[in-house]
Design an enzyme around this catalytic site. Structure first.
Site, PDB file in Angstrom:
ATOM      1  N   LYS A  76     109.476  27.513 -32.540  1.00 50.51           N
ATOM      2  CA  LYS A  76     108.595  27.441 -33.706  1.00 50.51           C
ATOM      3  C   LYS A  76     108.960  28.567 -34.671  1.00 50.51           C
ATOM      4  O   LYS A  76     109.191  29.707 -34.232  1.00 50.51           O
ATOM      5  CB  LYS A  76     107.140  27.575 -33.222  1.00 50.51           C
ATOM      6  CG  LYS A  76     106.060  27.387 -34.273  1.00 50.51           C
ATOM      7  CD  LYS A  76     104.661  27.501 -33.626  1.00 50.51           C
ATOM      8  CE  LYS A  76     103.527  27.242 -34.581  1.00 50.51           C
ATOM      9  NZ  LYS A  76     102.195  27.324 -33.925  1.00 50.51           N
ATOM     10  N   SER A 151      99.333  23.305 -34.931  1.00 50.53           N
ATOM     11  CA  SER A 151     100.325  23.655 -35.931  1.00 50.53           C
ATOM     12  C   SER A 151     101.774  23.602 -35.435  1.00 50.53           C
ATOM     13  O   SER A 151     102.697  23.609 -36.239  1.00 50.53           O
ATOM     14  CB  SER A 151     100.062  25.074 -36.458  1.00 50.53           C
ATOM     15  OG  SER A 151     100.171  26.017 -35.411  1.00 50.53           O
ATOM     16  N   SER A 175      97.105  24.895 -30.967  1.00 42.73           N
ATOM     17  CA  SER A 175      98.344  24.498 -31.645  1.00 42.73           C
ATOM     18  C   SER A 175      99.503  24.124 -30.742  1.00 42.73           C
ATOM     19  O   SER A 175     100.502  23.601 -31.237  1.00 42.73           O
ATOM     20  CB  SER A 175      98.796  25.596 -32.600  1.00 42.73           C
ATOM     21  OG  SER A 175      98.072  25.499 -33.791  1.00 42.73           O
TER      22      SER A 175
END
Ligand code: GLN
Length: 481
Positions: A76, A151, A175
């Protein structure tokens, strides 16, 4: 050539069926073919081919395989790699180059993991759909008209669509787990303090944890063990020894007490989602576990408390992006205050600004008692209720998300509907406890994740229960077309 687990990859490497360079090439090709439609990656690292060649050289030289040799990894883009761009999907960091490497990433690489690239996210990890990225939208491989969740949407999609074997994300309020649920992969958030946050761009420091996305519980355990443990660079990491997670031929849940907290079912939860979880409870019953209904009376207040505490911490953490020290700097006006104003106005997106305003408000003189301190008290209450429940049961079983994946654009106009996606995941963050989402079945042809939670530091029980479930079900083997 598509391997689904770390042990498959290692068997193939040992048998010399494949080289590390070939594994990396396959991953890069897959991204090339699919990412126009999926938008999971913000950047691909070409240098990874050289890193793979170095691994092949080690192996040819007779060195034993490291724990993650040959494992393609997506990271990420809120985790740093020294000397490389890290953006948190924000314009304010668009060209910013990191000066450290995140400990979690470093530990995975030390064991041979190959970082293929950096994945898309909601800006600074605020969101539940990956639509808040300043750069692109990520689509759900099960249906590209739907969001992948967020996310960590890019990292979830990378694994769900076989672009990489595994990935990592961060989980402040769900997330990792919610996008795992929307894309049919395993996503795991450890106990707060288990994995170092060093090199993770902070969102809300008392809630953030890094964790893996994988196809199997076994692989999640392998990644977790490599990343977990004390780190001198993060004072909140625990010195406890990380228990080795191993599975015999059969993971045993006989005599395990599994609680179904009634507040996680009922209003606001899609009945088709609840049904998948009840079916999972039946699976556990057949395996010899005891299923009991329990209650966490304040669990439903977690969302309100989270949306005070998280913005409060965020407003403070994001104060460092001042247009001077990092990334974007706008200097059209006169004076220091103008640099701050213009840089932050141009650099931050709407949702980030919204949270900074809410957080600043709830921390301001005259309002702290009414908002921030109240929310912190609710957090303690929730923590205590979880402690009490874990006197009665070993783990909790719930839905991960109230619904399956929703259409792109469906919730962007009304932030409150977006926040509701976090209803069932934020309690674990507020209580600091470990939690996993794993493929539990389907509703209307879309994946549904089931969530397992355990008491602080008892990651082992979650892995055992998750592994037992995967040994007798095949939901995790289902793939999007
Ligand atoms: N969706 C939640 C939020 O927007 C959780 C985010 C996260 O875990 N990073 O704050």
């Amino acid at each position: 050539m598509s391997y689904r687990t770390i042990s498959d990859v290692h068997a193939a490497l040992t048998a010399k069926d494949v080289s590390t360079v070939e594994l990396v090439q396959a991953s890069l090709e897959r991204i090339h073919e699919t990412d126009k439609d999926l938008g999971a990656f913000l950047r691909v690292r070409d240098i990874v081919l050289d890193e793979a060649a170095a691994t092949d050289k080690r192996i040819a030289g007779g060195e034993p395989l490291r724990l993650l040799d040959g494992v393609t990894l997506a990271v990420k883009d809120n985790m740093a790699i020294n000397g490389e761009v890290v953006t948190a999907a924000s314009k304010i960091l668009e060209h910013y180059k990191a000066v450290v490497t995140a400990t979690a990433v470093d530990r995975l690489r030390q064991q041979g993991a190959l970082v293929i690239g950096k994945t898309n996210l909601d800006e600074f990890a605020m969101g539940a759909s990956t639509e808040n990225s300043a750069f692109q939208k990520t689509k759900n491989p099960w249906n590209t008209a739907l969001v992948p969740g967020g996310s960590s949407g890019g990292s979830a999609v990378a694994v769900a669509s076989d672009q990489t074997l595994v990935s990592i994300g961060s989980d402040t309020g769900g997330s990792i787990r919610q996008p795992a649920s929307f894309t049919n992969v395993v996503g795991f958030k450890p106990t707060y303090g288990r994995i170092s946050r060093f090199g993770l761009l902070s969102l809300a420091s008392s809630l953030d944890q890094i964790g893996p996305f994988t196809h199997t519980v076994d692989d999640a355990a392998r990644m977790y063990m490599v990343m977990a443990g004390q780190d001198d660079n993060d004072a909140t990491t625990s010195a406890r020894t990380v228990e080795a997670i191993t599975f015999g031929a059969k993971a045993d849940v006989q005599n395990m007490r599994i609680g179904l907290p009634k507040e996680f079912f009922g209003e606001g939860i899609d009945p088709a989602v609840a049904k998948v979880v009840m079916d999972a409870a039946d699976v556990y019953k057949k395996l010899g576990a005891t299923i009991v209904e329990v209650s966490l009376p304040h669990a439903r207040d977690a969302l309100a408390a989270y949306y005070i505490i998280q913005p409060a911490e965020t407003s403070s953490n994001l104060a460092r992006y001042d247009g001077i020290r990092y990334g974007l700097s706008k200097r059209e006006g006169q004076g220091l205050i103008n640099i701050y104003k213009q840089s932050r106005d141009a650099g931050f997106g709407q949702e980030v600004k919204r949270r900074i305003m809410v957080g600043t408000f709830s921390l301001s003189a005259g309002y702290t008692d009414a908002f921030y301190h109240q929310a912190v008290m609710v957090r303690s209450l929730i923590h205590e209720e979880f402690d009490q429940v874990f006197d009665q049961v070993d783990i909790l079983l719930t839905p991960t998300s109230p619904t399956t994946a929703f259409p792109l654009g469906a919730r962007t106009a009304d932030p409150l509907t977006m926040y509701l996606a976090d209803l069932l995941t934020v309690p674990a963050n507020l209580a600091n406890i470990p939690a996993m989402s794993l493929p539990g079945g389907f509703a209307d042809n879309l994946p549904v994740g089931i969530q397992l939670m355990a008491k602080e530091w008892d990651e082992a029980s979650i892995f055992r229960a998750g592994q037992a479930f995967q040994q007798v079900t095949d939901w995790h083997t289902k793939q999007p077309n």
